[in-house]
Design a protein around this motif. Structure first.
Motif, short mmCIF file in Angstrom:
data_model
loop_
_atom_site.label_atom_id
_atom_site.label_comp_id
_atom_site.label_asym_id
_atom_site.label_seq_id
_atom_site.Cartn_x
_atom_site.Cartn_y
_atom_site.Cartn_z
N ALA A 148 -5.29 24.20 62.69
CA ALA A 148 -4.82 22.99 63.38
C ALA A 148 -5.12 21.74 62.55
CB ALA A 148 -5.47 22.88 64.76
N ALA A 149 -6.28 21.71 61.91
CA ALA A 149 -6.66 20.55 61.10
C ALA A 149 -5.77 20.45 59.87
CB ALA A 149 -8.13 20.65 60.70
N LEU A 150 -5.49 21.59 59.24
CA LEU A 150 -4.64 21.59 58.05
C LEU A 150 -3.23 21.12 58.41
CD1 LEU A 150 -4.61 22.25 55.03
CD2 LEU A 150 -3.90 24.57 55.59
N GLU A 151 -2.73 21.61 59.54
CA GLU A 151 -1.41 21.20 59.98
C GLU A 151 -1.37 19.69 60.26
OE1 GLU A 151 0.10 23.44 63.32
OE2 GLU A 151 1.70 21.96 63.61
N ARG A 152 -2.44 19.18 60.88
CA ARG A 152 -2.49 17.76 61.20
C ARG A 152 -2.47 16.89 59.94
NH1 ARG A 152 -4.82 14.63 65.44
NH2 ARG A 152 -4.28 16.43 66.71
N ILE A 153 -3.30 17.28 58.98
CA ILE A 153 -3.42 16.44 57.79
C ILE A 153 -2.13 16.50 56.96
CG2 ILE A 153 -4.47 18.04 56.12
CD1 ILE A 153 -6.54 15.83 55.62
N ARG A 154 -1.50 17.67 56.91
CA ARG A 154 -0.23 17.79 56.19
C ARG A 154 0.87 17.02 56.89
NH1 ARG A 154 -0.58 24.16 54.20
NH2 ARG A 154 -1.82 23.67 52.35
N GLY A 155 0.89 17.11 58.22
CA GLY A 155 1.89 16.38 58.99
C GLY A 155 1.73 14.88 58.81
N LYS A 156 0.49 14.44 58.78
CA LYS A 156 0.21 13.01 58.69
C LYS A 156 0.68 12.40 57.38
CE LYS A 156 -2.99 10.32 61.05
NZ LYS A 156 -4.33 9.87 61.43
N LEU A 157 0.70 13.21 56.33
CA LEU A 157 1.18 12.73 55.04
C LEU A 157 2.60 12.18 55.13
CD1 LEU A 157 0.38 15.04 52.01
CD2 LEU A 157 -0.35 12.71 52.42
N THR A 158 3.37 12.66 56.10
CA THR A 158 4.76 12.21 56.20
C THR A 158 4.87 10.87 56.91
OG1 THR A 158 5.22 13.30 58.30
CG2 THR A 158 5.56 14.60 56.30
N TYR A 159 3.82 10.41 57.56
CA TYR A 159 3.95 9.11 58.23
C TYR A 159 2.74 8.20 58.07
CZ TYR A 159 1.32 11.15 62.15
OH TYR A 159 0.37 11.74 62.92
N ALA A 160 1.78 8.58 57.26
CA ALA A 160 0.62 7.70 57.03
C ALA A 160 0.13 7.90 55.61
CB ALA A 160 -0.48 8.03 58.04
N PRO A 161 -0.43 6.86 55.02
CA PRO A 161 -0.95 7.00 53.66
C PRO A 161 -2.31 7.69 53.69
CG PRO A 161 -1.22 4.74 54.43
CD PRO A 161 -0.60 5.51 55.57
N ILE A 162 -2.30 9.01 53.58
CA ILE A 162 -3.51 9.81 53.72
C ILE A 162 -4.21 9.97 52.37
CG2 ILE A 162 -4.39 12.14 54.23
CD1 ILE A 162 -3.47 10.76 56.66
N GLY A 163 -5.47 9.65 52.33
CA GLY A 163 -6.27 9.96 51.15
C GLY A 163 -6.01 9.06 49.96
N PHE A 164 -5.15 8.04 50.12
CA PHE A 164 -4.85 7.16 48.99
C PHE A 164 -6.13 6.52 48.46
CE2 PHE A 164 -0.08 6.08 49.71
CZ PHE A 164 0.20 7.42 49.81
N GLU A 165 -7.09 6.30 49.36
CA GLU A 165 -8.34 5.65 48.94
C GLU A 165 -9.23 6.61 48.13
OE1 GLU A 165 -7.52 6.50 51.89
OE2 GLU A 165 -9.16 7.67 52.74
N LEU A 166 -8.81 7.85 47.99
CA LEU A 166 -9.60 8.80 47.19
C LEU A 166 -9.17 8.80 45.72
CD1 LEU A 166 -9.70 11.85 49.64
CD2 LEU A 166 -11.25 9.91 49.51
N LEU A 167 -8.05 8.13 45.44
CA LEU A 167 -7.60 8.02 44.05
C LEU A 167 -8.48 7.02 43.30
CD1 LEU A 167 -3.74 7.76 44.58
CD2 LEU A 167 -4.95 9.67 43.54
N PRO A 168 -8.50 7.11 41.96
CA PRO A 168 -9.16 6.03 41.21
C PRO A 168 -8.46 4.71 41.52
CG PRO A 168 -8.34 7.78 39.73
CD PRO A 168 -7.91 8.14 41.11
N GLN A 169 -9.15 3.61 41.30
CA GLN A 169 -8.57 2.29 41.59
C GLN A 169 -7.25 2.07 40.87
OE1 GLN A 169 -10.42 -1.55 41.57
NE2 GLN A 169 -9.79 -1.20 43.69
N LYS A 170 -7.23 2.46 39.59
CA LYS A 170 -5.99 2.41 38.83
C LYS A 170 -5.53 3.84 38.61
CE LYS A 170 -7.73 -1.58 36.24
NZ LYS A 170 -8.01 -2.11 34.88
N PHE A 171 -4.29 4.12 38.94
CA PHE A 171 -3.84 5.51 38.87
C PHE A 171 -2.41 5.58 38.37
CE2 PHE A 171 -3.38 3.75 43.11
CZ PHE A 171 -2.03 3.91 43.34
N THR A 172 -2.02 6.76 37.97
CA THR A 172 -0.65 6.96 37.52
C THR A 172 0.17 7.57 38.67
OG1 THR A 172 -1.04 9.23 36.79
CG2 THR A 172 -1.52 7.49 35.20
N ILE A 173 1.46 7.48 38.56
CA ILE A 173 2.34 8.09 39.57
C ILE A 173 2.07 9.58 39.66
CG2 ILE A 173 4.74 8.53 40.22
CD1 ILE A 173 3.96 5.63 40.48
N LYS A 174 1.83 10.17 38.50
CA LYS A 174 1.54 11.61 38.44
C LYS A 174 0.30 11.95 39.27
CE LYS A 174 2.90 15.41 36.87
NZ LYS A 174 4.26 15.79 37.29
#
Lengths: 240, 240
Positions: A148-174
């Motif tokens: 259920a948690a995996l489904e929630r987090i995957r579903g949320k990617l389609t309508y919320a910016p999930i985990g973007f704050e886990l990227l380095p401050q400067k990042f590539t599109i890749k």
């Protein structure tokens, strides 16, 4: 209400049967180096399911809020602290726990594994990250809670910016694409991804290139803070 | 576990304090005639909060799933049955109930008021629809539960087709816009709405016009079943 019991035993008496109440915490680890989504599990050192892996959690104490109980149990069993836990779902099927009627409120979070020092303490022999694609058998109905948690987090990617704050401050599109691919567990089309990300209009090109990489250096981006906050507020639609 | 008590009283004894467990059902009524969003409330006829309005709900029974308890309590207290209840959130603040430690799992649904025959029975003096804009004072933390449900349903409109099945089979764009406006509680720009709805690409023009209306007849549409199912699956982004 508490009533006097035998010499050493305090006993709570109720007119009607009452459930035990637990919290469980599904903590996903986004490992950008290993390009892997992981989940934190503990090996139980008490019955039932002694020696079996489980999602960290435990009983809510009287006087405690649910989120306080989840935060406490997570830290006690895994050492993970300071995490933004979000309520997932409450699981209450009468046969989900061999001890009897136990209802569990599940929480979830997405973190960077390398930012947390993991160490088991109370009620857990060990705590460690498992790739979500190769989990051991889990105690109770924890496979269902995990799913259920995996489904929630995957579903949320389609309508919320999930985990973007886990990227380095400067990042590539890749790197941003990798984040999506790791959470979703599948490859995305490069050209489509770039198109959709730019359409979201939250990136700011820094006019800098990556350094010290063995491949061709790529452009670096960061999030436009204002637009990013708007995005969190109004949601997004990222068809995947 | 159940243990023998006094002659007439059966008593449950536990080593640790346990919470009472309730379910609460926030049932929204989409009234397309009155152009109003409503919510079903009951007037309590037992303490605490006797005579105060509340969200329908009650204690979960041993051996019952949470959804079964929610379904049963809703029907017992309001007569509303056959509704698709979705779990909203679990409320467990220690001071939310004057009776002591009581945790409540909240559910919500959106229905057509005219399709349900409302009648109070158990534990409720009366049950009736209230416009969400003019609620009486509510028992317990039910104002908070109501607010969370309203926020959820409004938020969901931006990424899921909410309540579309409550429209007539053939409907006008104006009627669809009204649905959004009623749930959101505010007017939307007509031209923008039409543009966004057509961009969603789920409507099929029927080549028919409205009949027997006092104003200029408008085109009738229905949902393209296949595209509508896709939309439910992949979500949508309807910036409002």
């Amino acid at each position: 209400m508490r009533t006097a019991g035998k010499a050493d035993t305090r006993v709570f008496k109720y007119e009607y049967e009452r459930p035990g109440l637990t919290v469980d915490c599904v903590i996903f680890g986004l490992d950008l180096d290993e390009e892997m989504l992981k989940v934190m599990l503990i090996e139980r050192d008490v019955a039932p399911y002694e020696g079996v892996w489980a999602i960290p959690g435990g009983f809510v104490r009287p006087g405690e809020t649910l989120i306080a109980a989840a935060t406490r149990e997570l830290e006690e069993e895994t050492g993970i602290a300071g995490v933004f836990l979000e309520q997932l779902y409450t699981f209450g099927d009468p046969d989900r726990d061999p001890r009897g009627w136990v209802v569990s409120v599940a929480y979830y979070a997405l973190v960077s594994p390398e930012k947390h020092h993991v160490h088991a303490t109370a009620d857990a022999r060990q705590a460690r990250w498992f790739p979500v694609t190769s989990l051991p058998p889990l105690a109770f109905d924890h496979e269902r809670i995990f799913a259920a948690a995996l489904e929630r987090i995957r579903g949320k990617l389609t309508y919320a910016p999930i985990g973007f704050e886990l990227l380095p401050q400067k990042f590539t599109i890749k790197q941003l694409q990798k984040l999506y691919e790791i959470v979703l567990g599948r490859k995305l089309d490069n050209r489509n991804f770039r198109k959709k990300i730019f359409a979201m209009d939250v990136l700011r090109e820094l006019g800098e290139m990556q350094r010290g990489v063995p491949h061709r250096a790529a452009r670096l981006y960061k999030f436009d803070e204002r637009k990013y906050r708007q995005l969190i507020k109004r949601g997004l639609n990222f068809e995947l």
